[in-house]
Design a protein around this motif. Structure first.
Motif, PDB file in Angstrom:
ATOM      1  N   HIS A 268       0.839  -1.193   0.000  1.00 35.87           N
ATOM      2  CA  HIS A 268       0.000   0.000   0.000  1.00 35.87           C
ATOM      3  C   HIS A 268       0.876   1.245   0.000  1.00 35.87           C
ATOM      4  O   HIS A 268       1.918   1.277   0.660  1.00 35.87           O
ATOM      5  CB  HIS A 268      -0.918   0.016   1.226  1.00 35.87           C
ATOM      6  CG  HIS A 268      -1.930  -1.081   1.240  1.00 35.87           C
ATOM      7  ND1 HIS A 268      -1.601  -2.367   1.607  1.00 35.87           N
ATOM      8  CD2 HIS A 268      -3.250  -1.098   0.917  1.00 35.87           C
ATOM      9  CE1 HIS A 268      -2.682  -3.133   1.514  1.00 35.87           C
ATOM     10  NE2 HIS A 268      -3.696  -2.391   1.084  1.00 35.87           N
ATOM     11  N   TYR A 270       0.905   5.723   0.129  1.00 36.97           N
ATOM     12  CA  TYR A 270       0.216   6.970   0.460  1.00 36.97           C
ATOM     13  C   TYR A 270       0.995   8.071  -0.246  1.00 36.97           C
ATOM     14  O   TYR A 270       2.043   8.499   0.228  1.00 36.97           O
ATOM     15  CB  TYR A 270       0.188   7.164   1.976  1.00 36.97           C
ATOM     16  CG  TYR A 270      -0.579   8.387   2.447  1.00 36.97           C
ATOM     17  CD1 TYR A 270      -1.637   8.909   1.725  1.00 36.97           C
ATOM     18  CD2 TYR A 270      -0.236   9.012   3.646  1.00 36.97           C
ATOM     19  CE1 TYR A 270      -2.341  10.027   2.172  1.00 36.97           C
ATOM     20  CE2 TYR A 270      -0.932  10.125   4.109  1.00 36.97           C
ATOM     21  CZ  TYR A 270      -1.988  10.623   3.364  1.00 36.97           C
ATOM     22  OH  TYR A 270      -2.685  11.725   3.810  1.00 36.97           O
ATOM     23  N   LYS A 274      -3.320  10.394  -1.764  1.00 36.51           N
ATOM     24  CA  LYS A 274      -4.092   9.222  -2.190  1.00 36.51           C
ATOM     25  C   LYS A 274      -3.537   7.965  -1.535  1.00 36.51           C
ATOM     26  O   LYS A 274      -2.333   7.781  -1.449  1.00 36.51           O
ATOM     27  CB  LYS A 274      -4.039   9.070  -3.712  1.00 36.51           C
ATOM     28  CG  LYS A 274      -4.643  10.230  -4.473  1.00 36.51           C
ATOM     29  CD  LYS A 274      -4.456  10.059  -5.968  1.00 36.51           C
ATOM     30  CE  LYS A 274      -5.021  11.252  -6.735  1.00 36.51           C
ATOM     31  NZ  LYS A 274      -4.791  11.130  -8.194  1.00 36.51           N
ATOM     32  N   ARG A 275      -4.433   7.110  -1.079  1.00 32.93           N
ATOM     33  CA  ARG A 275      -4.043   5.783  -0.586  1.00 32.93           C
ATOM     34  C   ARG A 275      -4.286   4.788  -1.710  1.00 32.93           C
ATOM     35  O   ARG A 275      -5.380   4.710  -2.260  1.00 32.93           O
ATOM     36  CB  ARG A 275      -4.822   5.419   0.675  1.00 32.93           C
ATOM     37  CG  ARG A 275      -4.430   6.323   1.864  1.00 32.93           C
ATOM     38  CD  ARG A 275      -4.664   5.676   3.211  1.00 32.93           C
ATOM     39  NE  ARG A 275      -4.245   6.549   4.306  1.00 32.93           N
ATOM     40  CZ  ARG A 275      -3.026   6.593   4.825  1.00 32.93           C
ATOM     41  NH1 ARG A 275      -2.087   5.789   4.339  1.00 32.93           N
ATOM     42  NH2 ARG A 275      -2.738   7.412   5.818  1.00 32.93           N
ATOM     43  N   GLU A 298      -6.800  -0.286  -6.398  1.00 30.47           N
ATOM     44  CA  GLU A 298      -7.677   0.665  -5.730  1.00 30.47           C
ATOM     45  C   GLU A 298      -6.899   1.954  -5.442  1.00 30.47           C
ATOM     46  O   GLU A 298      -5.769   1.906  -4.967  1.00 30.47           O
ATOM     47  CB  GLU A 298      -8.209   0.075  -4.413  1.00 30.47           C
ATOM     48  CG  GLU A 298      -9.327   0.873  -3.794  1.00 30.47           C
ATOM     49  CD  GLU A 298      -9.951   0.162  -2.586  1.00 30.47           C
ATOM     50  OE1 GLU A 298     -10.806   0.767  -1.936  1.00 30.47           O
ATOM     51  OE2 GLU A 298      -9.566  -0.995  -2.311  1.00 30.47           O
ATOM     52  N   ASN A 300      -7.744   5.712  -3.605  1.00 30.90           N
ATOM     53  CA  ASN A 300      -8.700   6.525  -2.858  1.00 30.90           C
ATOM     54  C   ASN A 300      -8.102   7.878  -2.524  1.00 30.90           C
ATOM     55  O   ASN A 300      -7.037   7.946  -1.885  1.00 30.90           O
ATOM     56  CB  ASN A 300      -9.124   5.827  -1.559  1.00 30.90           C
ATOM     57  CG  ASN A 300      -9.942   4.575  -1.815  1.00 30.90           C
ATOM     58  OD1 ASN A 300     -10.849   4.586  -2.640  1.00 30.90           O
ATOM     59  ND2 ASN A 300      -9.619   3.487  -1.128  1.00 30.90           N
ATOM     60  N   GLN A 301      -8.767   8.947  -2.959  1.00 32.90           N
ATOM     61  CA  GLN A 301      -8.367  10.289  -2.551  1.00 32.90           C
ATOM     62  C   GLN A 301      -8.852  10.509  -1.126  1.00 32.90           C
ATOM     63  O   GLN A 301     -10.035  10.355  -0.835  1.00 32.90           O
ATOM     64  CB  GLN A 301      -8.992  11.336  -3.476  1.00 32.90           C
ATOM     65  CG  GLN A 301      -8.588  12.768  -3.156  1.00 32.90           C
ATOM     66  CD  GLN A 301      -7.143  13.067  -3.512  1.00 32.90           C
ATOM     67  OE1 GLN A 301      -6.709  12.799  -4.628  1.00 32.90           O
ATOM     68  NE2 GLN A 301      -6.394  13.625  -2.570  1.00 32.90           N
ATOM     69  N   ILE A 302      -7.940  10.846  -0.228  1.00 30.75           N
ATOM     70  CA  ILE A 302      -8.293  10.988   1.176  1.00 30.75           C
ATOM     71  C   ILE A 302      -8.823  12.396   1.437  1.00 30.75           C
ATOM     72  O   ILE A 302      -8.168  13.383   1.101  1.00 30.75           O
ATOM     73  CB  ILE A 302      -7.070  10.699   2.083  1.00 30.75           C
ATOM     74  CG1 ILE A 302      -6.490   9.322   1.763  1.00 30.75           C
ATOM     75  CG2 ILE A 302      -7.460  10.778   3.554  1.00 30.75           C
ATOM     76  CD1 ILE A 302      -7.444   8.168   1.927  1.00 30.75           C
ATOM     77  N   SER A 303     -10.010  12.468   2.020  1.00 34.71           N
ATOM     78  CA  SER A 303     -10.610  13.765   2.338  1.00 34.71           C
ATOM     79  C   SER A 303      -9.915  14.385   3.543  1.00 34.71           C
ATOM     80  O   SER A 303      -9.201  13.695   4.297  1.00 34.71           O
ATOM     81  CB  SER A 303     -12.107  13.595   2.639  1.00 34.71           C
ATOM     82  OG  SER A 303     -12.279  12.873   3.841  1.00 34.71           O
ATOM     83  N   GLU A 306     -10.944  12.600   6.660  1.00 32.58           N
ATOM     84  CA  GLU A 306     -10.239  11.328   6.852  1.00 32.58           C
ATOM     85  C   GLU A 306      -8.801  11.556   7.298  1.00 32.58           C
ATOM     86  O   GLU A 306      -8.276  10.808   8.137  1.00 32.58           O
ATOM     87  CB  GLU A 306     -10.269  10.521   5.550  1.00 32.58           C
ATOM     88  CG  GLU A 306     -11.646   9.967   5.210  1.00 32.58           C
ATOM     89  CD  GLU A 306     -11.702   9.377   3.812  1.00 32.58           C
ATOM     90  OE1 GLU A 306     -12.354   8.331   3.644  1.00 32.58           O
ATOM     91  OE2 GLU A 306     -11.084   9.956   2.889  1.00 32.58           O
TER      92      GLU A 306
END
Length: 378
Positions: A268, A270, A274-275, A298, A300-303, A306
Protein backbone atom coordinates in the motif's frame (compact mmCIF):
# COMPACT_ATOMS: atom_id res chain seq x y z
CA UNK A 1 6.23 14.74 0.26
CA UNK A 2 7.20 11.05 0.26
CA UNK A 3 9.25 10.20 3.37
CA UNK A 4 9.69 6.43 3.09
CA UNK A 5 9.65 3.40 0.82
CA UNK A 6 8.31 -0.04 1.70
CA UNK A 7 9.18 -2.97 -0.59
CA UNK A 8 7.43 -6.32 -0.24
CA UNK A 9 9.01 -9.72 -0.88
CA UNK A 10 6.13 -12.23 -0.49
CA UNK A 11 8.17 -15.45 -0.41
CA UNK A 12 8.65 -17.75 2.60
CA UNK A 13 10.25 -21.15 3.22
CA UNK A 14 7.61 -21.79 5.91
CA UNK A 15 4.21 -20.20 6.58
CA UNK A 16 3.80 -19.34 10.28
CA UNK A 17 0.53 -20.40 11.89
CA UNK A 18 -0.48 -16.86 12.88
CA UNK A 19 0.58 -14.97 9.75
CA UNK A 20 -1.99 -13.30 7.47
CA UNK A 21 0.47 -11.19 5.47
CA UNK A 22 0.57 -11.49 1.69
CA UNK A 23 2.93 -14.42 1.22
CA UNK A 24 3.48 -17.70 -0.68
CA UNK A 25 5.88 -20.62 -0.46
CA UNK A 26 9.20 -19.80 -2.10
CA UNK A 27 9.62 -23.02 -4.05
CA UNK A 28 8.31 -23.02 -7.61
CA UNK A 29 7.59 -19.29 -7.74
CA UNK A 30 8.61 -16.97 -10.61
CA UNK A 31 10.99 -15.07 -8.35
CA UNK A 32 13.18 -13.41 -10.99
CA UNK A 33 10.10 -12.32 -12.97
CA UNK A 34 8.55 -10.91 -9.80
CA UNK A 35 11.72 -8.94 -9.01
CA UNK A 36 11.71 -7.56 -12.56
CA UNK A 37 8.08 -6.48 -12.12
CA UNK A 38 9.04 -4.75 -8.87
CA UNK A 39 11.86 -3.01 -10.74
CA UNK A 40 9.33 -1.71 -13.29
CA UNK A 41 6.91 -0.56 -10.58
CA UNK A 42 9.69 1.16 -8.66
CA UNK A 43 11.01 2.93 -11.75
CA UNK A 44 7.55 4.13 -12.83
CA UNK A 45 6.64 5.20 -9.30
CA UNK A 46 9.69 7.37 -8.72
CA UNK A 47 9.37 8.86 -12.22
CA UNK A 48 5.80 9.95 -11.48
CA UNK A 49 6.57 11.01 -7.87
CA UNK A 50 10.33 11.65 -7.56
CA UNK A 51 11.84 11.16 -4.09
CA UNK A 52 13.12 14.43 -2.65
CA UNK A 53 13.45 13.76 1.04
CA UNK A 54 13.57 9.99 1.45
CA UNK A 55 14.42 9.13 5.05
CA UNK A 56 13.80 5.39 5.27
CA UNK A 57 13.67 2.23 3.17
CA UNK A 58 12.11 -0.91 4.63
CA UNK A 59 12.10 -4.34 2.97
CA UNK A 60 9.54 -6.69 4.48
CA UNK A 61 7.59 -9.80 3.66
CA UNK A 62 7.29 -12.70 3.63
CA UNK A 63 10.95 -13.34 4.23
CA UNK A 64 13.11 -11.03 2.09
CA UNK A 65 16.31 -12.90 2.92
CA UNK A 66 14.91 -16.13 1.46
CA UNK A 67 16.13 -14.77 -1.89
CA UNK A 68 19.32 -16.33 -3.25
CA UNK A 69 22.51 -14.28 -3.37
CA UNK A 70 21.97 -13.61 -7.09
CA UNK A 71 18.35 -12.60 -6.56
CA UNK A 72 19.29 -10.36 -3.65
CA UNK A 73 21.91 -8.64 -5.80
CA UNK A 74 19.31 -8.06 -8.53
CA UNK A 75 16.84 -6.63 -6.01
CA UNK A 76 19.37 -4.42 -4.19
CA UNK A 77 20.59 -3.03 -7.51
CA UNK A 78 17.03 -1.89 -8.30
CA UNK A 79 16.69 -0.17 -4.94
CA UNK A 80 20.00 1.65 -5.26
CA UNK A 81 19.28 2.63 -8.86
CA UNK A 82 15.93 4.29 -8.22
CA UNK A 83 15.73 5.39 -4.60
CA UNK A 84 18.25 8.19 -4.84
CA UNK A 85 18.90 10.85 -3.67
CA UNK A 86 18.60 9.92 -0.01
CA UNK A 87 19.10 11.74 3.24
CA UNK A 88 22.63 11.25 4.67
CA UNK A 89 21.35 9.34 7.70
CA UNK A 90 18.80 7.25 5.83
CA UNK A 91 17.57 4.17 7.71
CA UNK A 92 17.62 1.08 5.46
CA UNK A 93 15.99 -1.97 7.08
CA UNK A 94 15.70 -5.60 6.01
CA UNK A 95 13.43 -8.09 7.77
CA UNK A 96 15.03 -11.48 8.32
CA UNK A 97 14.51 -14.83 10.02
CA UNK A 98 17.19 -16.14 12.38
CA UNK A 99 18.75 -19.36 11.23
CA UNK A 100 18.51 -18.89 7.46
CA UNK A 101 20.76 -15.85 7.07
CA UNK A 102 24.39 -16.82 6.47
CA UNK A 103 27.18 -14.33 7.00
CA UNK A 104 27.72 -13.81 3.26
CA UNK A 105 24.13 -12.59 2.82
CA UNK A 106 24.53 -10.20 5.73
CA UNK A 107 27.72 -8.88 4.14
CA UNK A 108 25.92 -8.42 0.81
CA UNK A 109 23.18 -6.41 2.54
CA UNK A 110 25.69 -4.25 4.38
CA UNK A 111 27.69 -3.59 1.20
CA UNK A 112 24.45 -2.43 -0.51
CA UNK A 113 23.74 0.15 2.20
CA UNK A 114 21.43 -1.80 4.51
CA UNK A 115 22.15 -0.54 8.03
CA UNK A 116 19.32 -2.03 10.11
CA UNK A 117 18.18 -5.65 10.50
CA UNK A 118 14.86 -6.69 12.03
CA UNK A 119 14.78 -10.32 13.18
CA UNK A 120 11.49 -12.18 13.61
CA UNK A 121 12.39 -14.03 16.81
CA UNK A 122 8.92 -14.12 18.48
CA UNK A 123 9.99 -16.28 21.45
CA UNK A 124 13.04 -18.07 22.85
CA UNK A 125 10.99 -21.11 23.89
CA UNK A 126 11.88 -23.83 21.38
CA UNK A 127 8.69 -25.83 21.99
CA UNK A 128 6.61 -22.70 21.49
CA UNK A 129 8.52 -21.82 18.32
CA UNK A 130 7.57 -25.21 16.89
CA UNK A 131 3.96 -24.74 17.99
CA UNK A 132 3.60 -21.41 16.14
CA UNK A 133 5.19 -22.73 12.96
CA UNK A 134 8.64 -21.13 13.17
CA UNK A 135 11.60 -23.08 11.78
CA UNK A 136 14.41 -21.44 13.76
CA UNK A 137 15.39 -22.26 17.33
CA UNK A 138 16.89 -20.26 20.19
CA UNK A 139 20.50 -21.14 19.32
CA UNK A 140 19.95 -19.83 15.79
CA UNK A 141 19.10 -16.38 17.12
CA UNK A 142 22.39 -16.13 19.02
CA UNK A 143 24.38 -17.29 15.99
CA UNK A 144 22.67 -14.98 13.47
CA UNK A 145 22.90 -11.89 15.68
CA UNK A 146 26.58 -12.64 16.30
CA UNK A 147 27.08 -12.78 12.51
CA UNK A 148 25.23 -9.47 12.08
CA UNK A 149 27.41 -7.75 14.67
CA UNK A 150 30.59 -9.20 13.13
CA UNK A 151 29.57 -7.81 9.72
CA UNK A 152 29.14 -4.42 11.35
CA UNK A 153 25.42 -3.93 11.97
CA UNK A 154 24.92 -1.52 14.85
CA UNK A 155 21.13 -1.22 14.61
CA UNK A 156 19.44 -4.56 15.27
CA UNK A 157 15.79 -5.06 16.15
CA UNK A 158 14.03 -8.12 17.53
CA UNK A 159 10.32 -8.92 17.17
CA UNK A 160 8.73 -10.70 20.13
CA UNK A 161 5.21 -12.04 20.63
CA UNK A 162 3.14 -12.73 23.72
CA UNK A 163 -0.24 -14.26 24.55
CA UNK A 164 0.80 -17.23 22.42
CA UNK A 165 -0.95 -20.62 22.80
CA UNK A 166 -0.13 -22.21 26.20
CA UNK A 167 2.39 -19.42 26.91
CA UNK A 168 2.74 -18.51 30.59
CA UNK A 169 3.86 -15.30 32.25
CA UNK A 170 7.01 -17.13 33.41
CA UNK A 171 7.77 -18.32 29.87
CA UNK A 172 7.40 -14.78 28.53
CA UNK A 173 9.66 -13.46 31.30
CA UNK A 174 12.30 -16.04 30.34
CA UNK A 175 12.16 -14.89 26.70
CA UNK A 176 12.56 -11.28 27.76
CA UNK A 177 15.56 -12.11 29.94
CA UNK A 178 17.26 -13.92 27.07
CA UNK A 179 16.41 -11.11 24.65
CA UNK A 180 18.01 -8.49 26.89
CA UNK A 181 21.20 -10.53 27.07
CA UNK A 182 21.67 -10.00 23.32
CA UNK A 183 22.06 -6.23 23.82
CA UNK A 184 20.28 -5.20 20.64
CA UNK A 185 19.08 -1.64 20.01
CA UNK A 186 15.37 -2.09 19.43
CA UNK A 187 12.40 -4.34 20.29
CA UNK A 188 8.92 -4.70 18.84
CA UNK A 189 6.55 -6.77 20.97
CA UNK A 190 3.04 -7.73 19.88
CA UNK A 191 0.26 -9.79 21.36
CA UNK A 192 -1.07 -12.59 19.20
CA UNK A 193 -4.09 -11.60 17.10
CA UNK A 194 -6.01 -14.43 15.49
CA UNK A 195 -6.59 -13.49 11.87
CA UNK A 196 -8.88 -15.24 9.35
CA UNK A 197 -7.31 -17.62 6.82
CA UNK A 198 -4.53 -18.67 9.21
CA UNK A 199 -3.77 -22.05 10.77
CA UNK A 200 -4.53 -20.64 14.23
CA UNK A 201 -7.91 -19.31 13.06
CA UNK A 202 -8.92 -22.77 11.85
CA UNK A 203 -7.72 -24.36 15.10
CA UNK A 204 -9.65 -21.79 17.16
CA UNK A 205 -12.85 -22.49 15.24
CA UNK A 206 -12.45 -26.18 16.10
CA UNK A 207 -11.79 -25.40 19.77
CA UNK A 208 -8.20 -26.67 19.56
CA UNK A 209 -6.33 -23.44 20.26
CA UNK A 210 -5.62 -22.80 23.93
CA UNK A 211 -4.81 -19.13 24.53
CA UNK A 212 -3.74 -17.49 27.81
CA UNK A 213 -6.84 -15.26 28.02
CA UNK A 214 -7.27 -11.48 28.26
CA UNK A 215 -6.21 -11.18 31.91
CA UNK A 216 -2.95 -13.06 31.32
CA UNK A 217 -2.36 -11.05 28.15
CA UNK A 218 -2.69 -7.82 30.13
CA UNK A 219 -0.26 -9.17 32.75
CA UNK A 220 2.25 -9.98 30.02
CA UNK A 221 1.98 -6.47 28.59
CA UNK A 222 2.45 -4.96 32.04
CA UNK A 223 5.52 -7.15 32.54
CA UNK A 224 6.80 -6.05 29.12
CA UNK A 225 6.52 -2.36 30.06
CA UNK A 226 8.25 -2.92 33.41
CA UNK A 227 11.13 -4.97 31.99
CA UNK A 228 11.77 -2.67 29.04
CA UNK A 229 11.98 0.33 31.38
CA UNK A 230 14.21 -1.58 33.79
CA UNK A 231 16.63 -2.37 30.95
CA UNK A 232 16.68 1.22 29.65
CA UNK A 233 14.60 0.72 26.54
CA UNK A 234 12.25 3.68 26.11
CA UNK A 235 8.74 2.98 24.93
CA UNK A 236 8.01 5.33 22.03
CA UNK A 237 4.94 3.54 20.63
CA UNK A 238 2.44 1.09 22.08
CA UNK A 239 4.44 -1.95 20.94
CA UNK A 240 7.91 -0.53 20.29
CA UNK A 241 10.92 0.12 22.52
CA UNK A 242 14.37 1.46 21.72
CA UNK A 243 17.64 2.68 23.11
CA UNK A 244 17.93 6.43 22.64
CA UNK A 245 18.38 7.35 18.99
CA UNK A 246 17.35 3.92 17.65
CA UNK A 247 13.60 4.45 17.23
CA UNK A 248 12.33 3.02 13.92
CA UNK A 249 12.16 5.99 11.59
CA UNK A 250 10.20 3.95 9.07
CA UNK A 251 7.40 3.07 11.46
CA UNK A 252 7.34 6.65 12.72
CA UNK A 253 6.54 7.67 9.12
CA UNK A 254 3.28 5.72 9.40
CA UNK A 255 2.41 6.96 12.89
CA UNK A 256 3.20 10.56 11.91
CA UNK A 257 0.79 10.12 8.99
CA UNK A 258 3.42 11.01 6.38
CA UNK A 259 3.54 9.81 2.77
CA UNK A 260 5.36 6.68 1.54
CA UNK A 261 5.84 4.41 -1.44
CA UNK A 262 4.56 0.83 -1.26
CA UNK A 263 6.21 -1.41 -3.85
CA UNK A 264 5.35 -5.07 -4.43
CA UNK A 265 2.41 -7.46 -4.37
CA UNK A 266 -0.22 -6.41 -1.82
CA UNK A 267 1.72 -3.29 -0.80
CA UNK A 268 0.00 0.00 0.00
CA UNK A 269 1.15 3.54 -0.81
CA UNK A 270 0.22 6.97 0.46
CA UNK A 271 1.23 9.42 -2.27
CA UNK A 272 -0.15 12.83 -3.20
CA UNK A 273 -2.98 12.56 -0.69
CA UNK A 274 -4.09 9.22 -2.19
CA UNK A 275 -4.04 5.78 -0.59
CA UNK A 276 -3.21 3.18 -3.20
CA UNK A 277 -3.54 -0.62 -2.99
CA UNK A 278 -1.53 -3.03 -5.16
CA UNK A 279 -2.82 -6.36 -6.43
CA UNK A 280 -2.03 -9.11 -3.92
CA UNK A 281 -1.80 -12.33 -5.98
CA UNK A 282 1.62 -12.49 -7.60
CA UNK A 283 0.34 -13.35 -11.11
CA UNK A 284 -2.21 -10.52 -10.96
CA UNK A 285 0.45 -8.12 -9.71
CA UNK A 286 2.78 -9.04 -12.56
CA UNK A 287 0.09 -8.95 -15.25
CA UNK A 288 -1.13 -5.50 -14.12
CA UNK A 289 2.40 -4.14 -14.39
CA UNK A 290 2.85 -5.75 -17.82
CA UNK A 291 -0.37 -4.09 -19.02
CA UNK A 292 -0.18 -0.61 -17.45
CA UNK A 293 3.18 -0.27 -15.69
CA UNK A 294 1.45 -0.15 -12.31
CA UNK A 295 -0.16 -2.88 -10.16
CA UNK A 296 -2.93 -0.72 -8.66
CA UNK A 297 -6.33 -2.20 -7.86
CA UNK A 298 -7.68 0.67 -5.73
CA UNK A 299 -6.96 4.39 -5.47
CA UNK A 300 -8.70 6.52 -2.86
CA UNK A 301 -8.37 10.29 -2.55
CA UNK A 302 -8.29 10.99 1.18
CA UNK A 303 -10.61 13.76 2.34
CA UNK A 304 -9.54 16.36 4.91
CA UNK A 305 -11.91 14.71 7.39
CA UNK A 306 -10.24 11.33 6.85
CA UNK A 307 -6.77 12.88 7.16
CA UNK A 308 -7.71 14.40 10.52
CA UNK A 309 -9.09 11.07 11.73
CA UNK A 310 -5.89 9.32 10.69
CA UNK A 311 -3.80 11.97 12.45
CA UNK A 312 -5.46 10.92 15.72
CA UNK A 313 -5.88 7.22 14.95
CA UNK A 314 -2.20 6.79 14.05
CA UNK A 315 -0.62 9.50 16.21
CA UNK A 316 -2.11 8.24 19.45
CA UNK A 317 -0.07 5.05 19.02
CA UNK A 318 3.01 7.14 19.83
CA UNK A 319 3.80 7.57 23.50
CA UNK A 320 4.34 11.30 23.00
CA UNK A 321 0.88 11.44 21.41
CA UNK A 322 -0.54 13.97 18.95
CA UNK A 323 0.88 17.49 18.91
CA UNK A 324 -1.86 20.10 19.31
CA UNK A 325 0.19 22.79 17.51
CA UNK A 326 1.24 20.47 14.66
CA UNK A 327 -2.40 19.49 14.10
CA UNK A 328 -3.29 23.16 13.71
CA UNK A 329 -0.35 23.81 11.36
CA UNK A 330 -1.32 20.82 9.23
CA UNK A 331 -5.06 21.42 8.98
CA UNK A 332 -5.62 25.07 9.90
CA UNK A 333 -8.08 24.04 12.57
CA UNK A 334 -7.84 23.39 16.29
CA UNK A 335 -7.89 19.76 17.33
CA UNK A 336 -10.51 20.76 19.91
CA UNK A 337 -12.82 22.26 17.28
CA UNK A 338 -12.94 18.87 15.57
CA UNK A 339 -12.59 16.33 18.39
CA UNK A 340 -13.63 18.13 21.61
CA UNK A 341 -16.43 15.66 22.40
CA UNK A 342 -14.24 12.59 21.81
CA UNK A 343 -11.34 14.07 23.77
CA UNK A 344 -13.56 14.90 26.74
CA UNK A 345 -15.10 11.43 26.68
CA UNK A 346 -11.73 9.61 26.62
CA UNK A 347 -10.29 11.90 29.33
CA UNK A 348 -13.33 11.14 31.49
CA UNK A 349 -12.68 7.41 31.00
CA UNK A 350 -9.06 7.93 32.04
CA UNK A 351 -7.73 6.67 28.70
CA UNK A 352 -6.12 9.86 27.35
CA UNK A 353 -4.72 13.07 28.80
CA UNK A 354 -3.72 16.53 27.63
CA UNK A 355 -0.19 17.40 28.71
CA UNK A 356 2.56 19.78 27.52
CA UNK A 357 0.86 20.50 24.21
CA UNK A 358 0.04 16.88 23.36
CA UNK A 359 -2.98 14.57 23.50
CA UNK A 360 -1.68 11.16 24.55
CA UNK A 361 -2.70 7.79 25.96
CA UNK A 362 -2.57 7.29 29.71
CA UNK A 363 -1.03 4.14 31.14
CA UNK A 364 -4.51 2.60 31.27
CA UNK A 365 -5.14 3.77 27.71
CA UNK A 366 -2.20 1.73 26.42
CA UNK A 367 -4.11 -1.42 27.34
CA UNK A 368 -7.27 -0.24 25.54
CA UNK A 369 -5.68 1.49 22.58
CA UNK A 370 -8.01 0.10 19.91
CA UNK A 371 -11.03 1.34 21.85
CA UNK A 372 -9.51 4.84 22.02
CA UNK A 373 -8.58 4.90 18.33
CA UNK A 374 -12.09 3.91 17.26
CA UNK A 375 -13.51 6.84 19.21
CA UNK A 376 -11.86 9.29 16.80
CA UNK A 377 -13.49 7.95 13.65
CA UNK A 378 -16.06 10.67 12.91
Amino acid sequence: MVQAAYLHIPFCEQICHYCDFNKVFFQGQPVEEYLQAMDTELRNTVESHPPQNLKTIFVGGGTPTVLTMKQLEQFLTSINQYLLPRQPNLEFTFEANPGDLPKEKLQLLADAGVNRISFGVQTFDDQLLEKIGRTHRRKDVFQTIEFAKEVGFKNISIDLMYALPTQTLESFKDSLDIAFSLEVEHFSAYSLIIEPKTVFYNLMRRGKLHLPGEENEACMYELLLEEMSKHNYSQYEISNFAKKGFESQHNLTYWNNEEYYGIGAGAHSYIGGKRISNAGPIKKYMSNIAETGFPYVEINQISVKEKMEEELFLGLRKIEGVSISHFYEKFGKSIFDIFQEQINEQIKKGLIEESNGFIRLTHQGKFLGNEVFQAFLL
